[in-house]
Design a protein around this motif. Structure first.
Motif, PDB file in Angstrom:
ATOM      1  N   THR A 152       0.850  -1.182   0.000  1.00 53.80           N
ATOM      2  CA  THR A 152       0.000   0.000   0.000  1.00 53.80           C
ATOM      3  C   THR A 152       0.888   1.235   0.000  1.00 53.80           C
ATOM      4  N   SER A 153       0.318   2.324  -0.488  1.00 55.77           N
ATOM      5  CA  SER A 153       1.077   3.572  -0.589  1.00 55.77           C
ATOM      6  C   SER A 153       0.240   4.720  -0.067  1.00 55.77           C
ATOM      7  N   TYR A 158      -2.025   6.633  -2.657  1.00 54.15           N
ATOM      8  CA  TYR A 158      -3.404   6.238  -2.941  1.00 54.15           C
ATOM      9  C   TYR A 158      -4.195   5.890  -1.685  1.00 54.15           C
ATOM     10  N   VAL A 169      -6.282   1.127  -1.762  1.00 58.66           N
ATOM     11  CA  VAL A 169      -5.681   0.571  -2.976  1.00 58.66           C
ATOM     12  C   VAL A 169      -4.545  -0.354  -2.560  1.00 58.66           C
ATOM     13  N   PHE A 207      -1.704  -3.026  -3.802  1.00 61.00           N
ATOM     14  CA  PHE A 207      -0.917  -3.539  -4.923  1.00 61.00           C
ATOM     15  C   PHE A 207      -0.452  -4.956  -4.592  1.00 61.00           C
ATOM     16  N   ASP A 243      -1.994  -3.881 -11.751  1.00 64.71           N
ATOM     17  CA  ASP A 243      -2.116  -2.879 -10.696  1.00 64.71           C
ATOM     18  C   ASP A 243      -1.383  -1.598 -11.075  1.00 64.71           C
ATOM     19  N   ARG A 285      -0.915  -0.440 -14.120  1.00 66.95           N
ATOM     20  CA  ARG A 285      -1.687   0.286 -15.127  1.00 66.95           C
ATOM     21  C   ARG A 285      -2.884   0.981 -14.496  1.00 66.95           C
ATOM     22  N   ALA A 286      -3.508   0.336 -13.514  1.00 65.69           N
ATOM     23  CA  ALA A 286      -4.674   0.939 -12.874  1.00 65.69           C
ATOM     24  C   ALA A 286      -4.290   2.100 -11.971  1.00 65.69           C
ATOM     25  N   HIS A 287      -3.165   1.975 -11.286  1.00 64.60           N
ATOM     26  CA  HIS A 287      -2.742   3.013 -10.342  1.00 64.60           C
ATOM     27  C   HIS A 287      -1.231   3.216 -10.506  1.00 64.60           C
ATOM     28  N   PRO A 288      -0.817   4.060 -11.445  1.00 60.89           N
ATOM     29  CA  PRO A 288       0.620   4.279 -11.668  1.00 60.89           C
ATOM     30  C   PRO A 288       1.291   4.888 -10.446  1.00 60.89           C
ATOM     31  N   LEU A 289       2.496   4.428 -10.183  1.00 62.99           N
ATOM     32  CA  LEU A 289       3.297   4.953  -9.077  1.00 62.99           C
ATOM     33  C   LEU A 289       4.406   5.845  -9.621  1.00 62.99           C
TER      34      LEU A 289
END
Length: 393
Positions: free
Chosen positions: A318-319, A322, A326, A328, A372, A374-378
């Protein structure tokens, strides 16, 4: 005498007396049964809480190692210029996403085009020289054949000279025999002797002609061999001079193509250091392209946490970027070759007498599921919370 009537207390006095009585009376203590009931409820609550905690720990937390000392990284592509020149266009800016092959910067191609034209002319010249050398080789072979004919002629003249020498020798011998008997005059003998001497000289000249023809034929043969050596086993495409000129042309064309600098990977442009009109040197860095889609996480776990960690185990991350909603998913792909302290600028020196053990951290490489990402770029450098599940294989 009759008794006096007894005074009756008033209502106010009665109320005051009752209040005094209530204030002075201590509260009655709780009964033993009530206390026991409360203790029983408390014990049940503690036991149920312990059971729930044990279920939660062994089902959800046992075998999972946590750390919040984890950071997003990526193998960034350093974009550099491979040729020098003045920048005429800069088509991207910082934070701009690009695809592999997109044009980033254009360098003035005038000098590169001149180099291409020069290399093309050099290639044509090398091809012409090869054709000339091949023609000279054919001419040299023809000269060798001609020199063979000259040798045959010289030998024929030598044979004729030998015949003349033999004939004049016979005539001279006959004259010498006849001079004793007086059948031939001295003038005839002199003439025969002169003819013989002339025939000998002609024979020597013919012999020299044969030697000269042979020498000329050898020289022509050497010239033919030298010319043939330049073209033997080659074609106009494989001749060394032609191949070298073609390589220079390819280099010039490559330098011309390199005046257009393209993105080496998909990613986001960062750290742009080039402006229009700036003259850049070959090898100078101009920007960085960060491949966000292939980012990874380096989680720094304590050495005491890595007992059961293996490559391939699943990881949840997790980050703060987000939030906890969210999650990962990733997998452990490898361990660093040493701890952070081992590769620091000033490594720790533990040879002193007051040494205190400090738990070290070892970076663990984690690859995130591309879906993951592509859905939520880091972004590189973000902190992550990593949880490795060591219960599976």
């Amino acid at each position: 005498m009759a008794d006096a009537p007894t005074a009756q207390p008033t209502a106010e006095a009665t109320a005051e007396t009752t209040a005094q009585t209530n204030d002075d009376t201590p509260p009655s203590p709780p009964t033993a049964g009530k206390r026991k009931k409360l203790l029983t409820i408390l014990a049940v609550v503690v036991v149920v809480g312990a059971i729930l905690w044990a279920i939660w720990y062994f089902v959800f937390e046992a075998g999972r190692v946590h750390t919040d000392n984890a950071y997003v990284g990526a193998d960034s592509a350093q974009v550099t210029s491979l040729v020098s020149g003045a920048v005429t266009e800069v088509r991207v800016g910082g934070t701009q996403p690009v695809r592999k092959g997109d044009i980033l910067v254009v360098i003035d191609p005038a000098d590169a085009r001149i180099d291409v034209a020069t290399a093309e002319a050099a290639l044509l010249e090398a091809q012409q020289k090869y054709g000339q050398t091949a023609a000279l080789a054919g001419s040299a072979r023809s000269k060798v054949s001609s020199r063979n004919a000259d040798i045959a002629q010289a030998r024929a003249r030598l044979a004729d000279a030998n015949a003349v020498v033999a004939r004049t020798k016979i005539d001279l011998d006959r004259r010498q025999q006849l001079i004793a008997s007086g059948a031939a005059s001295g003038e005839e003998l002199t003439t025969a002797r002169a003819a013989y001497q002339s025939a000998l000289a002609a024979r020597q000249l013919a012999q020299a002609g044969v030697a000269s023809a042979i020498a000329t034929e050898n020289s022509a043969g050497a010239d033919a061999a030298a010319s043939e050596a330049l073209v033997r086993g080659t074609t106009i495409d494989t001749a060394p001079d032609v191949a070298s000129a073609r390589a220079r042309l390819n280099k010039a064309r490559l330098d011309l193509a390199r005046t257009v600098i393209r993105a080496p990977v998909d990613g986001v442009v960062t750290n742009r250091q080039v402006q229009v009109g700036q003259r850049i040197a070959a090898g100078a860095p101009i920007m960085t392209v960060v491949p966000i889609a292939s980012a990874y996480v380096d989680a720094n776990y304590k050495e005491s946490q890595l007992r059961d960690v293996k490559i391939g185990q699943p990881v949840e991350l997790t980050s703060d970027f987000y939030g906890d909603d969210v999650v990962f998913h990733g997998r452990v792909t490898g361990f660093a070759g040493g701890t952070g302290a081992a590769f620091s600028l000033i490594p720790a020196q533990n040879a002193t007498g007051n040494w205190v053990k400090v738990v070290q951290r070892l970076p663990v490489r984690i690859v995130i599921d591309p879906k993951d990402m592509r859905a939520h770029p880091l972004r590189v450098g973000l902190t992550m919370d990593a949880v490795i599940d060591t219960r599976g294989k």
